[in-house]
Structure formats: C-alpha cells, structure tokens
Design a protein around this motif. Structure first.
Motif, PDB file in Angstrom:
ATOM      1  N   ILE A   1       0.832  -1.198   0.000  1.00 29.80           N
ATOM      2  CA  ILE A   1       0.000   0.000   0.000  1.00 29.80           C
ATOM      3  C   ILE A   1       0.868   1.250   0.000  1.00 29.80           C
ATOM      4  N   ARG A   2       2.057   1.165   0.588  1.00 26.91           N
ATOM      5  CA  ARG A   2       2.975   2.311   0.550  1.00 26.91           C
ATOM      6  C   ARG A   2       3.411   2.603  -0.879  1.00 26.91           C
ATOM      7  N   TRP A   3       3.658   1.569  -1.658  1.00 28.53           N
ATOM      8  CA  TRP A   3       4.024   1.771  -3.062  1.00 28.53           C
ATOM      9  C   TRP A   3       2.845   2.357  -3.840  1.00 28.53           C
ATOM     10  N   ILE A   4       1.635   1.825  -3.588  1.00 30.30           N
ATOM     11  CA  ILE A   4       0.461   2.295  -4.316  1.00 30.30           C
ATOM     12  C   ILE A   4       0.185   3.761  -4.021  1.00 30.30           C
ATOM     13  N   MET A   5       0.411   4.190  -2.767  1.00 29.69           N
ATOM     14  CA  MET A   5       0.114   5.571  -2.399  1.00 29.69           C
ATOM     15  C   MET A   5       1.004   6.574  -3.126  1.00 29.69           C
ATOM     16  N   ARG A   6       2.103   6.127  -3.697  1.00 28.69           N
ATOM     17  CA  ARG A   6       2.917   7.032  -4.502  1.00 28.69           C
ATOM     18  C   ARG A   6       2.186   7.493  -5.749  1.00 28.69           C
ATOM     19  N   LEU A   7       1.147   6.760  -6.135  1.00 26.02           N
ATOM     20  CA  LEU A   7       0.357   7.127  -7.307  1.00 26.02           C
ATOM     21  C   LEU A   7      -0.790   8.062  -6.953  1.00 26.02           C
ATOM     22  N   ALA A   8      -0.917   8.438  -5.673  1.00 21.19           N
ATOM     23  CA  ALA A   8      -2.030   9.285  -5.247  1.00 21.19           C
ATOM     24  C   ALA A   8      -2.119  10.599  -6.029  1.00 21.19           C
ATOM     25  N   PRO A   9      -1.012  11.301  -6.285  1.00 21.94           N
ATOM     26  CA  PRO A   9      -1.133  12.543  -7.067  1.00 21.94           C
ATOM     27  C   PRO A   9      -1.721  12.323  -8.457  1.00 21.94           C
ATOM     28  N   ILE A  10      -1.381  11.202  -9.094  1.00 24.78           N
ATOM     29  CA  ILE A  10      -1.934  10.922 -10.426  1.00 24.78           C
ATOM     30  C   ILE A  10      -3.434  10.702 -10.336  1.00 24.78           C
ATOM     31  N   GLY A  11      -3.864   9.941  -9.322  1.00 24.66           N
ATOM     32  CA  GLY A  11      -5.295   9.710  -9.141  1.00 24.66           C
ATOM     33  C   GLY A  11      -6.046  10.982  -8.825  1.00 24.66           C
ATOM     34  N   ALA A  12      -5.462  11.838  -7.968  1.00 24.86           N
ATOM     35  CA  ALA A  12      -6.120  13.096  -7.619  1.00 24.86           C
ATOM     36  C   ALA A  12      -6.223  14.011  -8.836  1.00 24.86           C
ATOM     37  N   PHE A  13      -5.177  14.043  -9.649  1.00 23.79           N
ATOM     38  CA  PHE A  13      -5.180  14.869 -10.864  1.00 23.79           C
ATOM     39  C   PHE A  13      -6.269  14.418 -11.831  1.00 23.79           C
ATOM     40  N   GLY A  14      -6.347  13.117 -12.088  1.00 21.50           N
ATOM     41  CA  GLY A  14      -7.339  12.598 -13.025  1.00 21.50           C
ATOM     42  C   GLY A  14      -8.760  12.825 -12.552  1.00 21.50           C
ATOM     43  N   SER A  15      -9.012  12.601 -11.259  1.00 15.75           N
ATOM     44  CA  SER A  15     -10.372  12.772 -10.739  1.00 15.75           C
ATOM     45  C   SER A  15     -10.811  14.226 -10.777  1.00 15.75           C
ATOM     46  N   MET A  16      -9.921  15.146 -10.398  1.00 18.36           N
ATOM     47  CA  MET A  16     -10.292  16.549 -10.387  1.00 18.36           C
ATOM     48  C   MET A  16     -10.468  17.090 -11.812  1.00 18.36           C
ATOM     49  N   ALA A  17      -9.598  16.679 -12.735  1.00 18.52           N
ATOM     50  CA  ALA A  17      -9.739  17.109 -14.131  1.00 18.52           C
ATOM     51  C   ALA A  17     -11.062  16.615 -14.713  1.00 18.52           C
TER      52      ALA A  17
END
Length: 465
Positions: free
Chosen positions: A206-222
């Motif tokens: 889960i620590r590795w997956i959380m590194r992708l959080a900015p990408i997920g936040a960017f896609g959802s907000m866009a």
C-alpha cells in the motif's frame, strides 16, 4: 578558495534547490499540486479533462483491492493478541453508541441550516417536467430494507468476504477468525504470527500504491471540472455553499468539542492527516486513505484492536458528511418542487435517514444513492427531483468525504480514550510533531526494532502490522 565555499566565520546560505526538492517529495504537496493542475486542465480543456477519469478510477481500484486483506489482518492480529475477549464487544458497543450520537447531531444540524437558509425556495420547479432519465441506475432501483442491510453483512463464504466490495462482511469474518485463533492455543498463535507477517507485506504494497495518489487526484479533479464545469455551481451555488459551510461548522465546532473533551485539539490533528485530506479532496472518496489512517491512528497512540474495529466500522456507520447531505438535500428538493414539509414529516425523514445513511459506503456517489433511498422511503418528495442536483452532486461529494474522514478519525481517538486504550502522552507528542509519522515504519517495525527518540513520553509502541 572556491567561489561557492563559505568564508571562515560565516554561515552558508541554505540550499534552496535542495529545500524545494525536499518539499516536492512530500505527498501532501504533490497531491495539492495535482489537484490544482486538475482544475486548470478541466477548465481549459474540458473534453480532455473528462477523458482523464480512468486515472482516478484506477488509483481508487488499486487501493480498494488492498482494503479487505489489510482490515482482515489488522483485526485478526489485534483480537488474537488480546487476553480479554470481552474487550471486542465493549469497544464495538461504545463505537456504535458514539456513531449514533454524532450522526444524529449531524442530521439535526443539516436540518436546521436548510430550514433557515432555504436554498430551494423560489425555484418553483414543475414536477411534471422532471424525469429520472440520466440518473444512475442505483438511484432509481428498489432499495434494501434494514433487515436486508443486516443480512448483507454475512458473506456467502468465509473467503468471499475478502473478494467483495463491502467492509462490514470483512469485519465480521475478521472478528470471528480472531476469536477462533485466540481460543486455539498454540496452533492459533502460530497462525496469528503468520497473519502479522502478512500484514507487513500488505502495508509495504500500500505504501508503493500511495505514490500514485497525485496521479489519481489529478485525473479525478480534471474529470470533475471538465465534465460538469465550474459554471454548474453558479446555478445552485446557495445549496453548495451552505452545505460546505455547514460541513465546516460541524468539523470545527462539533468534532472540535469532542477533541477538547478528550484533552486534545482538532487543528493539530488536521495537520497530522493533511496528506489524507488532500487525497480525499482529489478523489472524492475516503476509501483510498483507509490503510494509512489506520497506521497513523495507531502511531498516534490508539491501540490496534480499537483502530481495527472502530475505523472500518465508521466507514458504514459514521458518515457525518453524508448525514448532513441527506437532510439538506432532501429538504432542498422539497422546497424546490413546492412541497411544504411539516415538522413531523421532517422528523420522520430524519428517522429514516438514520437507517439509510448506514448503507452508504465511503465511495464517490454513495451519498447520492443514499439520498435516493431516503426519498423512496418517504413519499413526500418525488425521486425524479434528484435530477435537480445530480449535476452538482460531485461538488458536494468532496465535502461529504472530507467531513466523514475527519469524523471517523476523531471517533477512533474518542473511543480509544473511552476504552482506556489511548496513550494520551504519545498522542499529544505526535500531534505536536515530536514523533512524526514515517510510512516506512508500517512495513519494517516487525522486522527490526526501532528506538524511540530521546525524551519520548513513553516506551516504543509497535506500529501497525
């Protein structure tokens, strides 16, 4: 002497590029920049922004696949390590009492605000012009009764709980399995040790997956801005604005008072979970941060059994943001279509919402479905009226998720203190920043002992996993 070398007796200037790199390496900064970038992309290139939805959906799906095994391992190991089985029942009962009290307060606050502000008055919407076409299928289908909701917590098989999408079946199986290990003596102890090692691996993943959080936040907000547009807010700005202010009031006043009663302060706690708040703001879902919240709350001094039981249960029973949304949304729709609800009718709706809010998971759009369930159970407002707020629901989803996340974190600390399983000295030290949270600890504490910093207020407490 080199031109860059400091002269004798002088202090070298700080390395600004190095400080900037350090700042950009922090998850909350990356998520904040990603959310802002998503707003810009969605505003300037709406069609392109709307196509970025898979980035957010993919990140949420990655985290969701880890939630069930992490909850299972955490709760099983926590219960198996306890000497008193009655503790689990006591913690569960106290958590449910707390959830009901806070949910009722949230519902009442929403009801009072929507009756005072009256954001739907003056719209005079003709009910005959409304249609359920375009609404999600979940909003128009028949909704389960309370008995069906209770029965749905029982999975078909022991393993199917770990492959489903609901949290409560996982919690039920984990509690039963933990009691089974505790009663099995030496055989159970060896399996519990294996579960503990497995949780180490899961938290590393889960620590590795959380590194992708900015990408997920960017896609959802866009996607949100590109698909619905900021202009959507102007049509129903009073409802959206009053809902956000009500949610903020609930967090600062009600949850702040709960923290004060426990001898703690809310603002340091909000700073402590700022990364999780920004991820939730970007994804409109509390599910992606559940594993990190469990780790952070245990690091803050709450015992593993209390964290493992209270926080996951809160995702179904303590959705404060959804509770505020249900009262404000339903009364707003009644005002918009010209239905004058009496006090008794509003109180009846409030009683129904105490049940319908329990089935709303912490994912995007679940509050909208819970609102549909409320309207279908109380025949005062037509379900077709949901079309009035469907376009702006996404803009209120973030406030629902943020409020519920803070509410569940405060609930866990409150129940832990109520149960006497909160190290208050450590909690204060963590919230002051004396003992910063390190994600690496959740994956390494079982493999190597770590020393507590000098001057620590207590002995080292093993981190989650």
């Amino acid at each position: 002497m080199s031109r860059n070398a400091a002269a004798p007796g002088t202090v070298a200037a700080p390395d600004r590029p190095g400080r900037i790199r350090l700042l950009l390496s922090r998850l909350y900064v990356q998520c904040l920049l990603a959310v802002l970038a998503g707003v810009v992309v969605g505003s300037l290139w709406p069609s392109f922004g709307a196509e970025l939805k898979p980035l957010g959906d993919g990140f949420v799906a990655l985290v969701r696949m880890m939630i069930a095994p992490i909850i299972f391992c955490t709760v099983v190991h926590g219960i198996a390590a306890m000497s008193d089985r009655r503790t689990v029942g006591r913690v569960s009962l106290k958590a449910l009492v707390y959830f009901e009290i806070l949910t009722t307060i949230a519902l009442v606050i929403g009801l009072v605000v929507v009756n005072v502000v009256r954001p739907g008055s003056g719209l005079h919407v003709d009910v005959s012009t409304l249609s359920t076409d375009g609404l999600p299928a979940e909003a128009t289908q028949a909704h389960e009764s309370f008995a069906d909701f209770v029965l749905s917590t029982i999975p078909d098989t022991l393993v199917s709980a770990l492959t489903g999408e609901e949290i409560l079946p996982v919690l039920l199986v984990a509690v039963l399995f933990g009691f089974g290990l505790q009663a099995s003596g030496e055989a159970g102890a060896s399996i519990a040790a294996g579960v503990e090692k497995l949780s180490t691996v899961l938290f590393r993943l889960i620590r590795w997956i959380m590194r992708l959080a900015p990408i997920g936040a960017f896609g959802s907000m866009a996607f949100t801005i590109g698909n619905y547009g900021l202009g959507t807010l102007r049509h129903l700005a009073l409802l959206v604005g009053s809902f956000w202010l009500t949610a903020l009031f609930f967090v600062l006043v009600v949850l702040g008072a709960v923290m004060r009663l426990g001898g703690l302060r809310l603002l340091p706690f909000l700073r402590y979970i700022k990364e999780e708040l920004l991820i939730v703001l970007g994804t409109s879902s509390t599910e992606p941060v559940l594993p990190r919240m469990m780790a952070k709350l245990e690091h803050a001094g709450a015992s593993k059994p209390v964290v493992g039981i209270t926080l996951p249960a809160g995702y179904s029973f303590n959705l404060d943001g959804t509770a505020i949304y249900l009262t404000m949304g339903s009364v707003f729709l009644a005002q918009a279509v010209g239905v004058d609800l009496s006090l008794s009718q509003q109180l009846t709706m409030l009683a129904v919402m105490l049940l319908t809010s329990k089935g709303a998971a912490g994912v995007t759009g679940s509050g909208f479905v819970a609102l549909a369930a409320t309207l279908s159970a109380v025949p005062h407002v037509p379900v077709a009226a949901l079309a009035l707020i469907f376009g702006i629901d996404r803009f209120m989803s973030e406030a629902r998720a943020l409020t519920s996340l803070v509410g569940n974190g405060v609930a866990t600390l409150a129940v832990a203190r109520w149960e006497g399983q909160l190290d208050e000295a450590r909690t204060r030290a963590v919230l002051r920043g004396d003992l910063p949270f390190n994600p690496d600890d959740t994956a390494t504490d079982d493999l190597a002992p770590k020393e507590e910093p000098a001057g620590s207020p207590r002995e080292p407490v093993p981190a989650i996993g």
